[in-house]
Design a protein around this motif. Structure first.
Motif, mmCIF file in Angstrom:
data_model
loop_
_atom_site.group_PDB
_atom_site.id
_atom_site.type_symbol
_atom_site.label_atom_id
_atom_site.label_comp_id
_atom_site.label_asym_id
_atom_site.label_seq_id
_atom_site.Cartn_x
_atom_site.Cartn_y
_atom_site.Cartn_z
ATOM 1 N N GLU A 9 -9.962 12.433 -87.041
ATOM 2 C CA GLU A 9 -9.921 11.043 -86.586
ATOM 3 C C GLU A 9 -8.749 10.308 -87.211
ATOM 4 O O GLU A 9 -8.334 10.613 -88.339
ATOM 5 C CB GLU A 9 -11.208 10.305 -86.994
ATOM 6 C CG GLU A 9 -12.433 10.675 -86.207
ATOM 7 C CD GLU A 9 -13.622 9.799 -86.574
ATOM 8 O OE1 GLU A 9 -14.637 9.892 -85.872
ATOM 9 O OE2 GLU A 9 -13.531 9.043 -87.558
ATOM 10 N N MET A 10 -8.215 9.353 -86.465
ATOM 11 C CA MET A 10 -7.185 8.464 -86.995
ATOM 12 C C MET A 10 -7.430 7.067 -86.426
ATOM 13 O O MET A 10 -7.950 6.924 -85.312
ATOM 14 C CB MET A 10 -5.783 8.937 -86.618
ATOM 15 C CG MET A 10 -5.429 10.314 -87.168
ATOM 16 S SD MET A 10 -3.733 10.811 -86.804
ATOM 17 C CE MET A 10 -2.807 9.718 -87.879
ATOM 18 N N GLN A 19 1.433 8.922 -85.896
ATOM 19 C CA GLN A 19 1.876 10.314 -85.786
ATOM 20 C C GLN A 19 0.663 11.224 -85.973
ATOM 21 O O GLN A 19 -0.017 11.144 -87.001
ATOM 22 C CB GLN A 19 2.926 10.627 -86.855
ATOM 23 C CG GLN A 19 3.393 12.079 -86.853
ATOM 24 C CD GLN A 19 4.523 12.308 -87.838
ATOM 25 O OE1 GLN A 19 5.513 11.558 -87.885
ATOM 26 N NE2 GLN A 19 4.416 13.351 -88.644
ATOM 27 N N ILE A 20 0.409 12.068 -85.007
ATOM 28 C CA ILE A 20 -0.704 13.014 -85.071
ATOM 29 C C ILE A 20 -0.120 14.403 -85.291
ATOM 30 O O ILE A 20 0.654 14.893 -84.475
ATOM 31 C CB ILE A 20 -1.530 12.985 -83.773
ATOM 32 C CG1 ILE A 20 -2.054 11.567 -83.503
ATOM 33 C CG2 ILE A 20 -2.693 13.975 -83.866
ATOM 34 C CD1 ILE A 20 -2.760 11.413 -82.176
ATOM 35 N N TYR A 86 -6.687 13.371 -78.681
ATOM 36 C CA TYR A 86 -5.405 14.029 -78.434
ATOM 37 C C TYR A 86 -5.543 15.494 -78.834
ATOM 38 O O TYR A 86 -5.888 15.807 -79.967
ATOM 39 C CB TYR A 86 -4.289 13.325 -79.200
ATOM 40 C CG TYR A 86 -4.040 11.954 -78.602
ATOM 41 C CD1 TYR A 86 -4.808 10.861 -78.996
ATOM 42 C CD2 TYR A 86 -3.096 11.770 -77.600
ATOM 43 C CE1 TYR A 86 -4.629 9.619 -78.409
ATOM 44 C CE2 TYR A 86 -2.903 10.527 -77.014
ATOM 45 C CZ TYR A 86 -3.679 9.460 -77.420
ATOM 46 O OH TYR A 86 -3.518 8.225 -76.834
ATOM 47 N N LEU A 87 -5.285 16.353 -77.878
ATOM 48 C CA LEU A 87 -5.514 17.787 -78.042
ATOM 49 C C LEU A 87 -4.191 18.520 -78.175
ATOM 50 O O LEU A 87 -3.310 18.389 -77.325
ATOM 51 C CB LEU A 87 -6.271 18.343 -76.825
ATOM 52 C CG LEU A 87 -7.549 17.613 -76.426
ATOM 53 C CD1 LEU A 87 -8.093 18.176 -75.114
ATOM 54 C CD2 LEU A 87 -8.592 17.745 -77.511
ATOM 55 N N THR A 105 -7.918 15.243 -81.993
ATOM 56 C CA THR A 105 -7.870 14.097 -82.904
ATOM 57 C C THR A 105 -8.308 12.866 -82.134
ATOM 58 O O THR A 105 -7.691 12.501 -81.126
ATOM 59 C CB THR A 105 -6.445 13.877 -83.446
ATOM 60 O OG1 THR A 105 -6.028 15.016 -84.172
ATOM 61 C CG2 THR A 105 -6.403 12.635 -84.334
ATOM 62 N N ARG A 106 -9.369 12.233 -82.617
ATOM 63 C CA ARG A 106 -9.836 10.987 -81.977
ATOM 64 C C ARG A 106 -9.048 9.820 -82.574
ATOM 65 O O ARG A 106 -9.106 9.572 -83.782
ATOM 66 C CB ARG A 106 -11.332 10.781 -82.213
ATOM 67 C CG ARG A 106 -12.209 11.624 -81.314
ATOM 68 C CD ARG A 106 -13.639 11.113 -81.326
ATOM 69 N NE ARG A 106 -14.188 11.016 -82.670
ATOM 70 C CZ ARG A 106 -14.741 12.043 -83.331
ATOM 71 N NH1 ARG A 106 -14.788 13.229 -82.764
ATOM 72 N NH2 ARG A 106 -15.236 11.871 -84.523
ATOM 73 N N LEU A 107 -8.314 9.148 -81.725
ATOM 74 C CA LEU A 107 -7.507 8.000 -82.155
ATOM 75 C C LEU A 107 -8.191 6.717 -81.720
ATOM 76 O O LEU A 107 -8.517 6.541 -80.546
ATOM 77 C CB LEU A 107 -6.108 8.075 -81.555
ATOM 78 C CG LEU A 107 -5.205 6.859 -81.813
ATOM 79 C CD1 LEU A 107 -4.875 6.742 -83.305
ATOM 80 C CD2 LEU A 107 -3.917 6.937 -80.991
#
Lengths: 111, 115
Positions: A9-10, A19-20, A86-87, A105-107
């Protein structure tokens, strides 16, 4: 083995930059994809990198370093609608060209 | 141009029953993929069709899963008999060819719940 890591998560603020990161260890490599997925919807294509360097597409950029097994997705001028998962996915070298995904990542974009 | 469509969007079945998921790829896309995401895990590859032929079915969990793509158009994925661990979201994706950079287009998935 196949392993793709990205943060779970972000959180970021509207208008900011985030930035991921994605690191990968795969037996083969034929490109790296980033997909965006809103809850309950289809993953949609964002970017593709196969050579080292930065690919820019509007507010989204993606970077790849094959020697380091590392990529990042950069989102600029964040908007509320960018809240999504975001995958990061590596395309396999085998005949199927299948995608090997990270967990996503769950933003969350806050006002 | 219509995207990849999947039916049903949700399915709740009892353990031991049979369920059939359907995917209609983008017209003209020879490559069709099935993926699955179980709770808390990453999306994982199940199998790949090129037209009506199975190119790679290395990701199929066991022989309770049967995928078909008769005529090289739409595809079905049958689970028989369903078990609790089969619950998850089943995604279908299609692509025109396998040229470098050619992305796969995904459907919105079928959420399968086995109770």
């Amino acid at each position: 083995g196949q392993n793709i890591d990205q943060p779970t998560e972000m959180t970021a603020t509207e208008g900011a930059i985030v930035q991921i990161n994605c690191t990968y260890q795969t037996s083969g490599f034929n490109g790296l994809f980033w997909y965006q997925q809103h809850a309950g919807e289809a993953p949609t294509f964002l970017s593709y990198n196969v050579l080292d360097g930065l690919e820019e597409k509007g507010r989204f950029s993606s970077f790849l370093s094959r020697s380091k097994g590392y990529s990042y997705l950069l989102l600029k001028e964040l908007q509320m609608k960018d809240s999504a998962s975001y995958l990061c996915a590596v395309r396999d070298l085998g005949s199927s060209y299948k995608l090997i995904f990270g967990s996503g990542t769950r933003l969350l974009v806050r006002p | 141009e219509a995207g990849v469509t999947q039916f049903p969007s949700h399915s709740v079945i009892e353990k031991g029953q049979t369920v059939t998921l359907r995917c209609d790829p983008i017209s003209g896309h020879d490559n069709l993929y099935w993926y699955r995401r179980v709770m808390g895990k990453e999306i994982k590859f199940l199998l790949h069709f090129v037209k009506e032929s199975k190119q790679d079915e290395s990701g199929m969990p066991n022989n309770r899963f049967l995928a078909e793509r008769t005529g090289g158009t739409y595809s079905t994925l049958k689970v028989q008999p369903a078990e609790l661990e089969d619950s998850g979201v089943y995604f279908c994706a299609s692509s025109q060819d396998q040229m470098a950079g050619r992305e796969a287009f995904f459907g919105q998935g079928t959420r399968l719940t086995v109770v």
